[in-house]
Design a protein around this motif. Structure first.
Motif, PDB file in Angstrom:
ATOM      1  N   ASN A   1      -6.260  -0.077  -7.984  1.00 38.99           N
ATOM      2  CA  ASN A   1      -5.339  -0.280  -8.729  1.00 38.99           C
ATOM      3  C   ASN A   1      -5.955  -1.807  -9.341  1.00 38.99           C
ATOM      4  OD1 ASN A   1      -3.380   1.733  -8.608  1.00 38.99           O
ATOM      5  ND2 ASN A   1      -3.808   0.992  -6.317  1.00 38.99           N
ATOM      6  N   VAL A   2      -5.976  -1.865 -10.807  1.00 36.10           N
ATOM      7  CA  VAL A   2      -6.493  -2.888 -11.476  1.00 36.10           C
ATOM      8  C   VAL A   2      -5.295  -3.555 -12.483  1.00 36.10           C
ATOM      9  CG1 VAL A   2      -8.159  -3.869 -13.337  1.00 36.10           C
ATOM     10  CG2 VAL A   2      -8.824  -2.230 -11.618  1.00 36.10           C
ATOM     11  N   PHE A   3      -4.871  -4.587 -12.168  1.00 34.97           N
ATOM     12  CA  PHE A   3      -3.930  -5.286 -13.052  1.00 34.97           C
ATOM     13  C   PHE A   3      -4.366  -5.942 -14.208  1.00 34.97           C
ATOM     14  CE2 PHE A   3      -2.186  -4.072  -8.974  1.00 34.97           C
ATOM     15  CZ  PHE A   3      -0.856  -3.888  -9.235  1.00 34.97           C
ATOM     16  N   ARG A   4      -3.461  -6.536 -15.210  1.00 39.78           N
ATOM     17  CA  ARG A   4      -4.011  -6.874 -16.499  1.00 39.78           C
ATOM     18  C   ARG A   4      -4.417  -8.323 -16.320  1.00 39.78           C
ATOM     19  NH1 ARG A   4       1.281  -6.129 -20.509  1.00 39.78           N
ATOM     20  NH2 ARG A   4       2.822  -6.469 -19.011  1.00 39.78           N
ATOM     21  N   ASP A   5      -4.086  -9.045 -15.184  1.00 39.29           N
ATOM     22  CA  ASP A   5      -4.477 -10.232 -15.079  1.00 39.29           C
ATOM     23  C   ASP A   5      -5.711 -10.428 -14.120  1.00 39.29           C
ATOM     24  OD1 ASP A   5      -3.565  -9.735 -12.664  1.00 39.29           O
ATOM     25  OD2 ASP A   5      -2.233 -11.450 -12.239  1.00 39.29           O
ATOM     26  N   GLY A   6      -6.348  -9.378 -13.726  1.00 39.03           N
ATOM     27  CA  GLY A   6      -7.640  -9.304 -13.039  1.00 39.03           C
ATOM     28  C   GLY A   6      -7.395  -8.907 -11.509  1.00 39.03           C
ATOM     29  N   HIS A   7      -6.229  -9.003 -11.183  1.00 35.92           N
ATOM     30  CA  HIS A   7      -6.015  -8.929  -9.603  1.00 35.92           C
ATOM     31  C   HIS A   7      -6.280  -7.137  -9.648  1.00 35.92           C
ATOM     32  CE1 HIS A   7      -3.809 -12.702  -9.214  1.00 35.92           C
ATOM     33  NE2 HIS A   7      -4.238 -12.472  -7.964  1.00 35.92           N
ATOM     34  N   VAL A   8      -7.063  -6.859  -8.343  1.00 37.67           N
ATOM     35  CA  VAL A   8      -7.039  -5.751  -7.895  1.00 37.67           C
ATOM     36  C   VAL A   8      -6.634  -5.389  -6.492  1.00 37.67           C
ATOM     37  CG1 VAL A   8      -9.025  -3.965  -7.666  1.00 37.67           C
ATOM     38  CG2 VAL A   8      -9.321  -5.624  -9.416  1.00 37.67           C
ATOM     39  N   LEU A   9      -5.993  -4.340  -6.309  1.00 37.92           N
ATOM     40  CA  LEU A   9      -5.679  -3.800  -5.073  1.00 37.92           C
ATOM     41  C   LEU A   9      -6.408  -2.629  -4.587  1.00 37.92           C
ATOM     42  CD1 LEU A   9      -1.611  -4.507  -5.173  1.00 37.92           C
ATOM     43  CD2 LEU A   9      -3.276  -5.846  -4.723  1.00 37.92           C
ATOM     44  N   ILE A  10      -6.859  -2.461  -3.376  1.00 38.19           N
ATOM     45  CA  ILE A  10      -7.643  -1.389  -3.079  1.00 38.19           C
ATOM     46  C   ILE A  10      -7.380  -1.153  -1.621  1.00 38.19           C
ATOM     47  CG2 ILE A  10      -9.984  -0.775  -2.349  1.00 38.19           C
ATOM     48  CD1 ILE A  10     -10.892  -3.108  -3.883  1.00 38.19           C
ATOM     49  N   ALA A  11      -7.233   0.386  -1.631  1.00 33.68           N
ATOM     50  CA  ALA A  11      -6.773   1.121  -0.209  1.00 33.68           C
ATOM     51  C   ALA A  11      -7.583   2.213   0.138  1.00 33.68           C
ATOM     52  CB  ALA A  11      -5.394   1.588  -0.267  1.00 33.68           C
ATOM     53  N   LEU A  12      -8.339   1.969   1.295  1.00 34.84           N
ATOM     54  CA  LEU A  12      -9.342   3.081   1.712  1.00 34.84           C
ATOM     55  C   LEU A  12      -8.930   3.610   2.991  1.00 34.84           C
ATOM     56  CD1 LEU A  12     -12.651   0.507   1.164  1.00 34.84           C
ATOM     57  CD2 LEU A  12     -11.613   2.032  -0.317  1.00 34.84           C
ATOM     58  N   PRO A  13      -8.950   4.997   2.964  1.00 32.74           N
ATOM     59  CA  PRO A  13      -8.505   5.665   4.265  1.00 32.74           C
ATOM     60  C   PRO A  13      -9.262   5.352   5.568  1.00 32.74           C
ATOM     61  CG  PRO A  13     -10.089   6.837   2.759  1.00 32.74           C
ATOM     62  CD  PRO A  13      -9.768   5.786   2.194  1.00 32.74           C
ATOM     63  N   GLU A  14      -8.613   5.406   6.542  1.00 33.00           N
ATOM     64  CA  GLU A  14      -9.115   5.038   7.851  1.00 33.00           C
ATOM     65  C   GLU A  14     -10.415   5.500   8.344  1.00 33.00           C
ATOM     66  OE1 GLU A  14      -6.028   5.228  10.756  1.00 33.00           O
ATOM     67  OE2 GLU A  14      -4.909   3.852   9.987  1.00 33.00           O
ATOM     68  N   ALA A  15     -10.524   6.939   7.793  1.00 32.64           N
ATOM     69  CA  ALA A  15     -11.715   7.731   8.143  1.00 32.64           C
ATOM     70  C   ALA A  15     -13.075   7.134   7.336  1.00 32.64           C
ATOM     71  CB  ALA A  15     -11.430   9.183   7.935  1.00 32.64           C
ATOM     72  N   MET A  16     -12.905   6.255   6.307  1.00 38.68           N
ATOM     73  CA  MET A  16     -13.871   5.860   5.630  1.00 38.68           C
ATOM     74  C   MET A  16     -14.218   4.547   6.305  1.00 38.68           C
ATOM     75  SD  MET A  16     -13.655   5.261   1.449  1.00 38.68           S
ATOM     76  CE  MET A  16     -15.185   4.329   0.420  1.00 38.68           C
ATOM     77  N   LYS A  17     -15.592   4.368   6.209  1.00 40.00           N
ATOM     78  CA  LYS A  17     -16.274   3.215   6.721  1.00 40.00           C
ATOM     79  C   LYS A  17     -15.469   2.002   5.894  1.00 40.00           C
ATOM     80  CE  LYS A  17     -20.537   0.484   7.136  1.00 40.00           C
ATOM     81  NZ  LYS A  17     -21.956   0.439   7.011  1.00 40.00           N
ATOM     82  N   GLY A  18     -15.067   0.995   6.665  1.00 40.98           N
ATOM     83  CA  GLY A  18     -14.436  -0.155   6.050  1.00 40.98           C
ATOM     84  C   GLY A  18     -13.034   0.069   5.789  1.00 40.98           C
TER      85      GLY A  18
END
Length: 202
Positions: A58-75
């Motif tokens: 999720n990218v916000f207009r001020d440049g902030h980014v929030l990321i969610a990766l599933p537990e089964a995925m590396k990292g």
């Protein structure tokens, strides 16, 4: 589309999780609001056993980014970062191309059906296997710098849903809109490779 029915609910929960972190972990995120969301990218493999096995950027207009990766995925986990002006402008240029703003999934599917029929008739050999990934891109053309869609509010949204984009991009290198969607996907996923991602623990 039922895979993405709860996409907005998921985003709200994700945002809440970020806001519930320690002050140090979320420094700079306290001013984020769903009304500042610019681009939401969700991807899920149709081969996944769990309906929760999907990732989001999720990218916000001020440049902030929030990321969610599933537990089964590396990292797997929750992350944040901030894109600089150049990166934001480059990404937004891709998102606001006329062919993306006017994307017609039905028309493209008809085009690909015709292409596949031609391949079958020519007995062409397919050398790759589909990854069965479903993507959903939701973005707000009028929320960054200036309004792209005149006469529309800041809340006007464009939605692009597609399956097997990586496979299609490889098979149909001559179809411009497919390549443009692939470029957008690559630009968003490249955020995951940044060295400045900060982990946020629920």
């Amino acid at each position: 589309m039922k895979v993405f029915v709860n996409a907005q609910i998921f985003f709200c929960i994700l945002l809440l999780l970020f806001f519930c972190q320690s002050a140090h972990a979320i420094q700079g995120l306290e001013t984020l609001d769903s009304e500042d969301l610019l681009i939401s990218y969700t991807e899920r493999s149709k081969l996944a056993l769990s309906s929760d096995h999907h990732m989001s950027i999720n990218v916000f207009r001020d440049g902030h980014v929030l990321i969610a990766l599933p537990e089964a995925m590396k990292g797997g986990g929750y992350y944040r970062t901030i894109l600089d002006q150049e990166k934001m402008d480059s990404l937004w240029k891709l998102m606001t191309e006329e062919s993306i703003l006017t994307f017609d999934a039905r028309h493209l599917r008809k085009m690909l059906t015709s292409e596949r029929r031609s391949l079958k008739e020519s007995r062409a050999v397919v050398t790759s296997v589909s990854d069965k990934a479903e993507i959903l891109i939701e973005y707000y053309p009028n929320r960054y710098k200036h309004a792209v869609l005149t006469g529309e509010s800041d809340d006007v949204m464009r939605r692009i849903a597609w399956t097997d984009l990586r496979w299609d991009a490889e098979q149909y290198a001559h179809i411009e809109i497919i390549q443009m969607l692939s470029e957008i996907q690559h630009a968003l996923l490249s955020i995951l490779d940044r060295g400045d991602l900060q982990s946020v623990h629920p």
